[in-house]
Design an enzyme around this catalytic site. Structure first.
Site, PDB file in Angstrom:
ATOM      1  CG  HIS A  23      -1.893  -1.428   0.844  1.00  0.00           C
ATOM      2  ND1 HIS A  23      -2.572  -1.402   2.600  1.00  0.00           N
ATOM      3  CD2 HIS A  23      -2.652  -1.552  -0.034  1.00  0.00           C
ATOM      4  CE1 HIS A  23      -3.837  -1.999   1.767  1.00  0.00           C
ATOM      5  NE2 HIS A  23      -3.315  -2.535   0.650  1.00  0.00           N
ATOM      6  CG  HIS A  79      -9.794  -7.210  -4.307  1.00  0.00           C
ATOM      7  ND1 HIS A  79      -9.616  -6.005  -3.989  1.00  0.00           N
ATOM      8  CD2 HIS A  79      -8.159  -7.148  -3.504  1.00  0.00           C
ATOM      9  CE1 HIS A  79      -9.072  -5.157  -3.348  1.00  0.00           C
ATOM     10  NE2 HIS A  79      -8.099  -6.054  -2.649  1.00  0.00           N
ATOM     11  CD  GLU A  81      -5.611  -3.418  -2.611  1.00  0.00           C
ATOM     12  OE1 GLU A  81      -5.839  -4.096  -2.206  1.00  0.00           O
ATOM     13  OE2 GLU A  81      -4.519  -1.536  -2.019  1.00  0.00           O
ATOM     14  CG  ASP A  83      -2.029  -6.309  -4.080  1.00  0.00           C
ATOM     15  OD1 ASP A  83      -2.966  -5.744  -4.799  1.00  0.00           O
ATOM     16  OD2 ASP A  83      -2.095  -7.735  -3.268  1.00  0.00           O
ATOM     17  CG  HIS A 145      -8.808  -5.611   2.041  1.00  0.00           C
ATOM     18  ND1 HIS A 145      -7.657  -4.293   2.370  1.00  0.00           N
ATOM     19  CD2 HIS A 145      -8.792  -5.684   0.627  1.00  0.00           C
ATOM     20  CE1 HIS A 145      -7.716  -4.465   0.614  1.00  0.00           C
ATOM     21  NE2 HIS A 145      -7.394  -5.206   0.058  1.00  0.00           N
ATOM     22  CG  ASP A 164      -6.205  -8.845  -0.322  1.00  0.00           C
ATOM     23  OD1 ASP A 164      -5.143  -9.676  -1.085  1.00  0.00           O
ATOM     24  OD2 ASP A 164      -6.574  -7.974  -1.112  1.00  0.00           O
ATOM     25  CE1 TYR A 192      -2.698  -9.550   3.811  1.00  0.00           C
ATOM     26  CE2 TYR A 192      -4.619 -10.673   4.391  1.00  0.00           C
ATOM     27  CZ  TYR A 192      -3.654 -10.344   3.608  1.00  0.00           C
ATOM     28  OH  TYR A 192      -4.416  -9.968   2.238  1.00  0.00           O
ATOM     29  CG  HIS A 225      -1.424 -11.061  -0.583  1.00  0.00           C
ATOM     30  ND1 HIS A 225      -0.190 -11.060  -1.292  1.00  0.00           N
ATOM     31  CD2 HIS A 225      -2.092 -10.489  -0.668  1.00  0.00           C
ATOM     32  CE1 HIS A 225      -0.466  -9.478  -1.727  1.00  0.00           C
ATOM     33  NE2 HIS A 225      -1.560  -9.782  -1.358  1.00  0.00           N
TER      34      HIS A 225
HETATM   35 FE1  FEO Z   1      -6.428  -5.847  -1.386  1.00  0.00          FE
HETATM   36 FE2  FEO Z   1      -3.608  -8.042  -2.053  1.00  0.00          FE
HETATM   37  O1  FEO Z   1      -4.767  -6.897  -2.507  1.00  0.00           O
END
Ligand code: FEO
Length: 396
Positions: A23, A79, A81, A83, A145, A164, A192, A225
């Site tokens: 982030h 999702h 985002e 990454d 999230h 996530d 996390y 992750h």
């Molecule tokens: Fe919400 Fe792993 O990005």
């Protein structure tokens, strides 16, 4: 290198051993991370999630170990985002006709990131896609999230690809939860959760109940992750329920910043008072400490004691980020208390107490101030303050 999860199901993600921040610079990662993507080879070929853009070449190379990337029929973007979505343009250059499966909110956010006229298919909870031998079943997971977050469940092999949720920023050579150090694994899983999911704890608990109520067999939980949970996979769902309850331990954390050690000496004396009451506490000088690790101690603790000297009629700027996090992470079941030294105007304690009020954290006791360097009687008052906080910490 790819890893086989089940017959025809492969991890094709990447391990980022060097990553130290996430982030932007907001979240520290001491043990790197992984970006997990999964390739399912049935009558249709499906890629579930991608990786960060700098690793797109590695993703394509991994997929190419199994099939030609042009054979991908469906790309699931659980999702948006970056990454996980950063490599989508590269994947879709190879497979331009692939359907891009997203949640309803994902259609907005993926399009918002990439501005491409991809063949989007929007899913709602309960929607299924037949891929041959098995089906993909989708479960929206808003606020786990982001509003667009979604889980993808593979029937038959009983794999829940949870994006996530249930992840860890934890780079490892081996891919499965039973193959790694359990203390490290849970340290990273908790860090996390605390830093990413705490504000959404209510949604976490409800979503896990909803998942369990569906009665789906779960052989594997494959997050986006960290390691994949194949040994007792529901252990992490149960741990999330426990964390979502935010039941603190009867301990305290003292977070402070200091200019010339007067506030530090107050912190140490308050810590002695807590210890005299038998209450464990950690002293964290936020000016020299990792903020995200400190937040784990906040999460565990019943009582948060915050200290700053008065500086320019306010707080030392070094303590501001953690105050912002304490408000933003919406911790529950906490008590607060403030302290600080001053020379002239002395506003710091009142300002910290206002931050507690804004964070909906009740005060255990009115704060304590000390003018100039603490004398022995000031330190005795701080010890007494710590003892009172100790009693309050134990009172529930
Ligand atoms: Fe919400 Fe792993 O990005």
């Amino acid at each position: 290198m790819v890893t086989k999860l089940k017959e025809g199901v492969y991890w094709v993600g990447v391990v980022d051993w060097d990553a130290r921040h996430f982030h932007g610079q907001e979240l520290s990662m001491r043990r790197g991370t992984t970006y997990n993507a999964y390739l399912i080879c049935d009558e249709k070929t499906v890629l579930v999630d991608a990786v960060a853009e700098p690793f797109q070449g590695q993703l394509i190379a991994n997929i190419s170990e199994i099939i030609a990337p042009a054979e991908i029929d469906i790309v699931v973007a659980n999702h948006s985002e970056s990454d996980h979505s950063g490599a989508l343009p590269a994947v879709l250059r190879h497979a331009p006709d692939a359907a891009v499966v997203v949640s309803k909110r994902g259609a907005e956010s993926v399009e918002g990131h990439y501005h491409r006229p991809w063949n989007f298919r929007k899913m709602q909870t309960g929607d299924r896609i037949d891929i041959g031998r098995q089906e993909l079943l989708f479960v929206e997971a808003p606020m786990l999230h982001w509003p667009d977050s979604m889980f993808t469940y593979l029937t038959g092999d009983n794999i829940l690809m949870s994006n996530d949720a249930f992840g860890q920023h934890y780079a490892t050579a081996l891919r499965f939860n039973d193959q790694v150090n359990q203390d490290e694994l849970y340290e990273e899983a908790l860090k996390y959760y605390v830093n990413i999911l705490t504000p959404f704890s209510g949604a976490v608990a409800r979503k896990i109940d909803e998942l369990l109520a569906l009665g789906l067999p779960v052989d594997v939980i494959a997050p986006s992750h960290g390691v994949i949970w194949r040994s007792d996979p529901l252990q992490i769902a149960n741990k999330y329920k426990e964390w979502a309850a935010q039941k603190p331990e009867n301990r305290a954390v003292i977070l402070y910043d200091t200019m010339w050690n007067a506030t530090r000496r107050m912190a140490e004396a308050i810590g002695q008072g807590l210890a005299e009451e038998g209450v464990d506490c950690k002293l964290i000088h936020v000016g020299v400490s990792d903020r995200n690790d400190a937040l784990v101690e906040v999460f565990k603790s019943r009582t948060i004691v915050l200290g700053s000297p008065t500086f320019n009629n306010g707080l030392l700027p070094g303590i501001m980020p953690i105050l912002e996090d304490i408000k933003g992470l919406k911790f529950k079941h906490k008590l607060g208390a403030a302290f600080g030294s001053y020379g002239w105007s002395g506003e710091a304690v009142k300002i910290i107490e206002k931050h507690f009020e804004d964070s909906k954290i009740p005060l255990a006791r009115e704060g304590i101030r000390c003018k100039w360097r603490p004398r022995s009687e000031d330190l005795a008052a701080c010890r007494a303050f710590g003892k009172a906080l100790g009693e309050a910490t134990k009172s529930d």
